[in-house]
Design a protein around this motif. Structure first.
Motif, PDB file in Angstrom:
ATOM      1  N   ILE A  79       0.875  -1.189   0.067  1.00  0.00           N
ATOM      2  CA  ILE A  79       0.111   0.214  -0.181  1.00  0.00           C
ATOM      3  C   ILE A  79       0.834   1.402  -0.021  1.00  0.00           C
ATOM      4  CG2 ILE A  79      -1.664   1.461   1.366  1.00  0.00           C
ATOM      5  CD1 ILE A  79      -2.813  -1.278   2.410  1.00  0.00           C
ATOM      6  N   ARG A  80       0.449   2.163  -0.868  1.00  0.00           N
ATOM      7  CA  ARG A  80       1.143   3.458  -1.079  1.00  0.00           C
ATOM      8  C   ARG A  80      -0.079   4.704  -0.786  1.00  0.00           C
ATOM      9  NH1 ARG A  80       4.672   0.645   0.181  1.00  0.00           N
ATOM     10  NH2 ARG A  80       6.643  -0.267  -0.911  1.00  0.00           N
ATOM     11  N   TYR A  81       0.383   5.662  -0.690  1.00  0.00           N
ATOM     12  CA  TYR A  81      -0.397   6.820  -0.274  1.00  0.00           C
ATOM     13  C   TYR A  81       0.266   8.105  -1.576  1.00  0.00           C
ATOM     14  CZ  TYR A  81      -2.766   4.854   3.361  1.00  0.00           C
ATOM     15  OH  TYR A  81      -3.489   4.092   4.276  1.00  0.00           O
ATOM     16  N   ALA A  82      -0.432   8.880  -1.941  1.00  0.00           N
ATOM     17  CA  ALA A  82       0.049   9.982  -2.723  1.00  0.00           C
ATOM     18  C   ALA A  82      -1.197  11.051  -2.482  1.00  0.00           C
ATOM     19  CB  ALA A  82      -0.157   9.557  -4.226  1.00  0.00           C
ATOM     20  N   SER A  83      -0.557  12.502  -2.534  1.00  0.00           N
ATOM     21  CA  SER A  83      -1.575  13.330  -2.528  1.00  0.00           C
ATOM     22  C   SER A  83      -1.084  14.566  -3.363  1.00  0.00           C
ATOM     23  CB  SER A  83      -1.339  13.817  -0.901  1.00  0.00           C
ATOM     24  OG  SER A  83      -0.045  14.656  -0.707  1.00  0.00           O
ATOM     25  N   SER A  84      -1.979  15.472  -3.695  1.00  0.00           N
ATOM     26  CA  SER A  84      -1.908  16.705  -4.452  1.00  0.00           C
ATOM     27  C   SER A  84      -2.654  17.637  -4.138  1.00  0.00           C
ATOM     28  CB  SER A  84      -1.574  16.110  -5.959  1.00  0.00           C
ATOM     29  OG  SER A  84      -2.886  15.927  -6.484  1.00  0.00           O
ATOM     30  N   ALA A  85      -2.151  19.050  -4.482  1.00  0.00           N
ATOM     31  CA  ALA A  85      -3.198  19.996  -4.164  1.00  0.00           C
ATOM     32  C   ALA A  85      -4.000  20.077  -5.517  1.00  0.00           C
ATOM     33  CB  ALA A  85      -2.315  21.564  -3.951  1.00  0.00           C
ATOM     34  N   VAL A  86      -5.528  20.146  -5.464  1.00  0.00           N
ATOM     35  CA  VAL A  86      -6.282  20.177  -6.595  1.00  0.00           C
ATOM     36  C   VAL A  86      -6.489  22.045  -6.582  1.00  0.00           C
ATOM     37  CG1 VAL A  86      -8.523  19.830  -7.475  1.00  0.00           C
ATOM     38  CG2 VAL A  86      -7.269  17.964  -6.063  1.00  0.00           C
ATOM     39  N   MET A  87      -6.708  22.523  -5.640  1.00  0.00           N
ATOM     40  CA  MET A  87      -6.888  24.084  -5.762  1.00  0.00           C
ATOM     41  C   MET A  87      -6.501  24.615  -4.580  1.00  0.00           C
ATOM     42  SD  MET A  87     -11.128  23.786  -5.566  1.00  0.00           S
ATOM     43  CE  MET A  87     -11.337  25.642  -5.146  1.00  0.00           C
ATOM     44  N   ALA A  88      -6.585  25.845  -4.426  1.00  0.00           N
ATOM     45  CA  ALA A  88      -6.264  26.393  -3.080  1.00  0.00           C
ATOM     46  C   ALA A  88      -7.264  25.957  -1.737  1.00  0.00           C
ATOM     47  CB  ALA A  88      -6.334  27.871  -3.044  1.00  0.00           C
ATOM     48  N   GLY A  89      -6.645  25.195  -0.842  1.00  0.00           N
ATOM     49  CA  GLY A  89      -7.578  24.813   0.144  1.00  0.00           C
ATOM     50  C   GLY A  89      -7.938  23.388   0.052  1.00  0.00           C
ATOM     51  N   ALA A  90      -7.690  22.877  -1.147  1.00  0.00           N
ATOM     52  CA  ALA A  90      -8.357  21.496  -1.353  1.00  0.00           C
ATOM     53  C   ALA A  90      -6.983  20.397  -1.718  1.00  0.00           C
ATOM     54  CB  ALA A  90      -9.363  21.506  -2.407  1.00  0.00           C
ATOM     55  N   ALA A  91      -7.188  19.241  -1.291  1.00  0.00           N
ATOM     56  CA  ALA A  91      -6.111  18.196  -1.720  1.00  0.00           C
ATOM     57  C   ALA A  91      -6.837  16.807  -1.777  1.00  0.00           C
ATOM     58  CB  ALA A  91      -5.183  18.143  -0.643  1.00  0.00           C
ATOM     59  N   GLU A  92      -6.176  16.350  -3.075  1.00  0.00           N
ATOM     60  CA  GLU A  92      -6.685  14.846  -3.258  1.00  0.00           C
ATOM     61  C   GLU A  92      -5.798  13.944  -2.521  1.00  0.00           C
ATOM     62  OE1 GLU A  92      -7.530  11.788  -7.104  1.00  0.00           O
ATOM     63  OE2 GLU A  92      -5.677  13.408  -7.372  1.00  0.00           O
ATOM     64  N   VAL A  93      -6.149  12.827  -2.046  1.00  0.00           N
ATOM     65  CA  VAL A  93      -5.457  11.945  -1.284  1.00  0.00           C
ATOM     66  C   VAL A  93      -5.925  10.550  -1.922  1.00  0.00           C
ATOM     67  CG1 VAL A  93      -5.077  10.606   0.801  1.00  0.00           C
ATOM     68  CG2 VAL A  93      -5.098  13.283   0.813  1.00  0.00           C
ATOM     69  N   MET A  94      -4.701   9.838  -2.324  1.00  0.00           N
ATOM     70  CA  MET A  94      -5.104   8.479  -3.098  1.00  0.00           C
ATOM     71  C   MET A  94      -4.216   7.194  -2.387  1.00  0.00           C
ATOM     72  SD  MET A  94      -4.351   7.143  -6.903  1.00  0.00           S
ATOM     73  CE  MET A  94      -5.865   7.730  -7.670  1.00  0.00           C
ATOM     74  N   ALA A  95      -5.013   6.476  -2.043  1.00  0.00           N
ATOM     75  CA  ALA A  95      -4.327   4.894  -1.329  1.00  0.00           C
ATOM     76  C   ALA A  95      -4.529   4.096  -2.601  1.00  0.00           C
ATOM     77  CB  ALA A  95      -5.129   4.703  -0.245  1.00  0.00           C
ATOM     78  N   TYR A  96      -3.438   3.166  -2.971  1.00  0.00           N
ATOM     79  CA  TYR A  96      -3.151   2.218  -3.784  1.00  0.00           C
ATOM     80  C   TYR A  96      -2.230   0.964  -3.270  1.00  0.00           C
ATOM     81  CZ  TYR A  96       1.073   4.604  -5.367  1.00  0.00           C
ATOM     82  OH  TYR A  96       2.012   5.116  -5.414  1.00  0.00           O
ATOM     83  N   GLY A  97      -2.589  -0.115  -3.872  1.00  0.00           N
ATOM     84  CA  GLY A  97      -1.899  -1.270  -3.578  1.00  0.00           C
ATOM     85  C   GLY A  97      -2.668  -2.519  -4.641  1.00  0.00           C
ATOM     86  N   THR A  98      -1.888  -3.344  -3.970  1.00  0.00           N
ATOM     87  CA  THR A  98      -2.044  -4.712  -4.972  1.00  0.00           C
ATOM     88  C   THR A  98      -3.166  -5.830  -3.961  1.00  0.00           C
ATOM     89  OG1 THR A  98      -0.185  -4.656  -5.913  1.00  0.00           O
ATOM     90  CG2 THR A  98      -1.118  -6.517  -5.973  1.00  0.00           C
ATOM     91  N   ALA A  99      -4.226  -5.798  -4.724  1.00  0.00           N
ATOM     92  CA  ALA A  99      -5.287  -6.676  -3.988  1.00  0.00           C
ATOM     93  C   ALA A  99      -4.668  -8.426  -4.000  1.00  0.00           C
ATOM     94  CB  ALA A  99      -6.501  -6.870  -4.574  1.00  0.00           C
ATOM     95  N   VAL A 100      -4.663  -9.153  -3.159  1.00  0.00           N
ATOM     96  CA  VAL A 100      -4.260 -10.559  -3.301  1.00  0.00           C
ATOM     97  C   VAL A 100      -5.304 -11.416  -2.558  1.00  0.00           C
ATOM     98  CG1 VAL A 100      -1.661 -10.001  -3.270  1.00  0.00           C
ATOM     99  CG2 VAL A 100      -2.904 -10.452  -1.082  1.00  0.00           C
ATOM    100  N   LYS A 101      -5.253 -12.892  -3.033  1.00  0.00           N
ATOM    101  CA  LYS A 101      -5.816 -13.855  -2.394  1.00  0.00           C
ATOM    102  C   LYS A 101      -4.954 -14.758  -1.651  1.00  0.00           C
ATOM    103  CE  LYS A 101      -9.628 -15.585  -3.810  1.00  0.00           C
ATOM    104  NZ  LYS A 101     -11.032 -15.430  -3.677  1.00  0.00           N
ATOM    105  N   PHE A 102      -5.095 -15.428  -0.719  1.00  0.00           N
ATOM    106  CA  PHE A 102      -4.369 -16.439  -0.070  1.00  0.00           C
ATOM    107  C   PHE A 102      -4.492 -17.780  -0.718  1.00  0.00           C
ATOM    108  CE2 PHE A 102      -5.125 -13.945   4.022  1.00  0.00           C
ATOM    109  CZ  PHE A 102      -4.239 -13.151   3.864  1.00  0.00           C
ATOM    110  N   LYS A 103      -3.337 -18.347  -1.099  1.00  0.00           N
ATOM    111  CA  LYS A 103      -3.573 -19.567  -1.924  1.00  0.00           C
ATOM    112  C   LYS A 103      -3.629 -20.791  -0.691  1.00  0.00           C
ATOM    113  CE  LYS A 103      -0.572 -18.541  -5.744  1.00  0.00           C
ATOM    114  NZ  LYS A 103       0.659 -19.131  -6.223  1.00  0.00           N
TER     115      LYS A 103
END
Length: 103
Positions: A79-103
């Protein structure tokens, strides 16, 4: 649902399913923006923005986990996180990773 920032889970053999992500765009209200701008004059932590970003990370993580659950995943790894300013006073936050199943 197990959520980790490593590419493995000790004792588990993993089968990769897909990249999953969750995101949100957050902003504080105008009153909080004004009080926080005064804080920048004297320095210190901008607690309202810290709270906003913590809430945004939690929501993005929840949405990512929901996407993984919909795919039948047991966990999300790397899992990783990223953020960026979209406009003054607003920010986007994204979480992403790899979905897995147990074998």
């Amino acid at each position: 649902m197990i959520l980790v920032n490593t590419d493995y889970i000790t004792g588990k053999e993993l089968e990769m399913i897909s990249l999953v992500k969750g995101s949100t765009i957050q902003s504080k209200n105008i009153g909080r923006d004004i009080t926080q701008s005064f804080k920048t004059l004297v320095g210190g932590e901008l607690k309202a923005y810290t709270e906003m970003m913590n809430d945004a990370r939690a929501l993005a993580t929840k949405r990512m986990a929901e996407e993984a659950e919909a795919l039948g995943a047991d966990a999300v790894v790397n899992i990783r996180y990223a953020s960026s300013a979209v406009m003054a006073g607003a920010a986007e936050v994204m979480a992403y990773g790899t979905a897995v199943k147990f074998k």
